[in-house]
Design a protein around this motif. Sequence first.
Motif, short mmCIF file in Angstrom:
data_model
loop_
_atom_site.label_atom_id
_atom_site.label_comp_id
_atom_site.label_asym_id
_atom_site.label_seq_id
_atom_site.Cartn_x
_atom_site.Cartn_y
_atom_site.Cartn_z
N GLN A 176 0.57 -1.23 -0.35
CA GLN A 176 0.34 0.17 -0.07
C GLN A 176 0.96 1.30 -0.19
O GLN A 176 0.39 2.79 -1.00
N SER A 177 2.09 1.17 0.77
CA SER A 177 3.12 2.06 1.20
C SER A 177 3.78 2.86 -1.06
O SER A 177 3.72 3.84 -1.02
N ASN A 178 3.98 1.24 -1.25
CA ASN A 178 4.61 1.52 -2.79
C ASN A 178 3.67 2.16 -3.62
O ASN A 178 4.41 2.74 -4.35
N GLN A 179 2.91 1.40 -3.37
CA GLN A 179 1.24 2.60 -4.83
C GLN A 179 1.35 3.98 -4.43
O GLN A 179 0.62 5.03 -5.47
N LYS A 180 1.97 4.21 -3.26
CA LYS A 180 1.69 5.72 -2.86
C LYS A 180 2.82 6.38 -3.46
O LYS A 180 3.25 7.29 -3.11
N ASP A 181 3.90 5.74 -4.01
CA ASP A 181 5.51 6.10 -4.05
C ASP A 181 5.86 6.59 -5.20
O ASP A 181 5.65 5.10 -6.21
N PRO A 182 6.17 7.80 -5.65
CA PRO A 182 6.23 8.00 -7.29
C PRO A 182 7.31 7.23 -7.74
O PRO A 182 7.34 7.04 -8.56
N ILE A 227 6.59 3.34 -8.23
CA ILE A 227 5.68 3.77 -9.39
C ILE A 227 6.17 3.19 -10.20
O ILE A 227 5.66 2.54 -11.14
N PHE A 237 -0.13 11.20 -11.34
CA PHE A 237 -0.04 10.85 -9.84
C PHE A 237 0.21 12.47 -9.97
O PHE A 237 1.05 13.18 -10.47
N THR A 290 1.57 15.27 -8.43
CA THR A 290 2.80 15.78 -7.14
C THR A 290 3.54 16.93 -8.23
O THR A 290 3.32 17.11 -9.23
#
Length: 440
Positions: free
Chosen positions: A149-155, A158, A253, A255
């Motif tokens: 889940q953390s990786n899914q929010k880490d550009p 991704i 994404f 950012t």
Amino acid sequence: MRLIYALILTVVAALPARAEVDIQPVTSPGGITAWLVEEHSIPFVALEIRFRGGASLDAPGKRGAINLMTGLLEEGAGDMDARAFSRETEALATSLSFDVSDDALSVSARFLTENRDASIELLRAALLEPRFDEDAVERVRGQVISNIQSNQKDPNEIARETFDKVAFGDHPYGSSLNGTLETVAGLTRDDLIAAQSAVLARDRIYVGAVGDITPEELGELLDTLLGDLPAKGAPMPSRAEVDIPAGTTLVDFATPQSVAIFGQPGLAQDDPDWFTATVLNHVLGGGGFESRLMTEVREKRGLTYGVYSYLAPRDLAETYLGSVSSANDRIGEAIDVIRAEWAKAAAEGITQEELEAAKTYITGAYPLRFDGNSPIANILVGMQMLDLPTDYIATRNDKVEAVTLADVKRVAADLLDPENLHFVVVGQPEGLEASTSPQE
């Protein structure tokens, strides 16, 4: 545990500032092979073990099983639950750690000579008799799911996972060894037992040992520790077909700064041109602030805090990769500069001054890798997995010194492919158009 760390520091301080390592091949009575560097001045041993195959051996539909299983190897074994196993490890002042990549499952052990037998019995239990207790499974499963889940929010993650999917498709390299939320949630205890037998087998073992142990003692240790593992594990996967298209993949994404992973096919570490390519990469993007990419992208234009490239040989595929991040309105310019530097090196090679500086750094940095028993044991295992000779450490820098300017120019022309350099960009870049979608 404090004592073992103190001994590690003592060993590090005692090592010479040069890469001189006396390697002894050892074969146990049961036929298990290892490389040993004896060092009896400190009563301490570092043991490194690799099982080739790693997370690439996940069964179809069970992606993440070997990663989850690896995380459970120190969560109870034999008649010890997780807490009892941890207490015993501490009581012995022993360090055990387990890690997995797509190419290997790694076991690292550090123990005092006086506790060697008990430490090996503890490690043996972890490898042969892991408990996979329900509470431990659910705790570690939760940690893996949290990581996904953390990786899914880490550009950055991704970008990396998207590039792997583009490059390797349905091969195990094309997906995260963590698995997906769905596959990890569905893993059962039987799946973990199957994962254990798939990878922890005698037909794929590589061992390096450094410290206070003789060849005879190491041979007996190997049979005690590894002799009762299954003779064969799961079949190794086929080689990956590296199919990296030209162009750009965009992943939307939210950012202010886009992250880009870029790459092309690379070359294997046993390729005759490996050291030439290493020198070339150091000049182009692997030499920190002295590299061309850093100079052109950061120093001259202020487009990024950092940009780098690296050769990425794996057991089943070879790529040449890099990474950069920049503001959404400037990432396009950064990409243009990287392509231009790739093309310039391909067409012109490097200068004599750059060649000499790169060789000086690469040869000078090499002995610094041998800064303790554990790093040396790790190097011994890596050498075996690459089928390198025992004198490689003594001859490696000679191979670097032998690289000529003509060699680099030839390899740069053959290896670098600026027209087909693919970029995966995660963010909301301005002025960039995608040539492929993340799903392709």
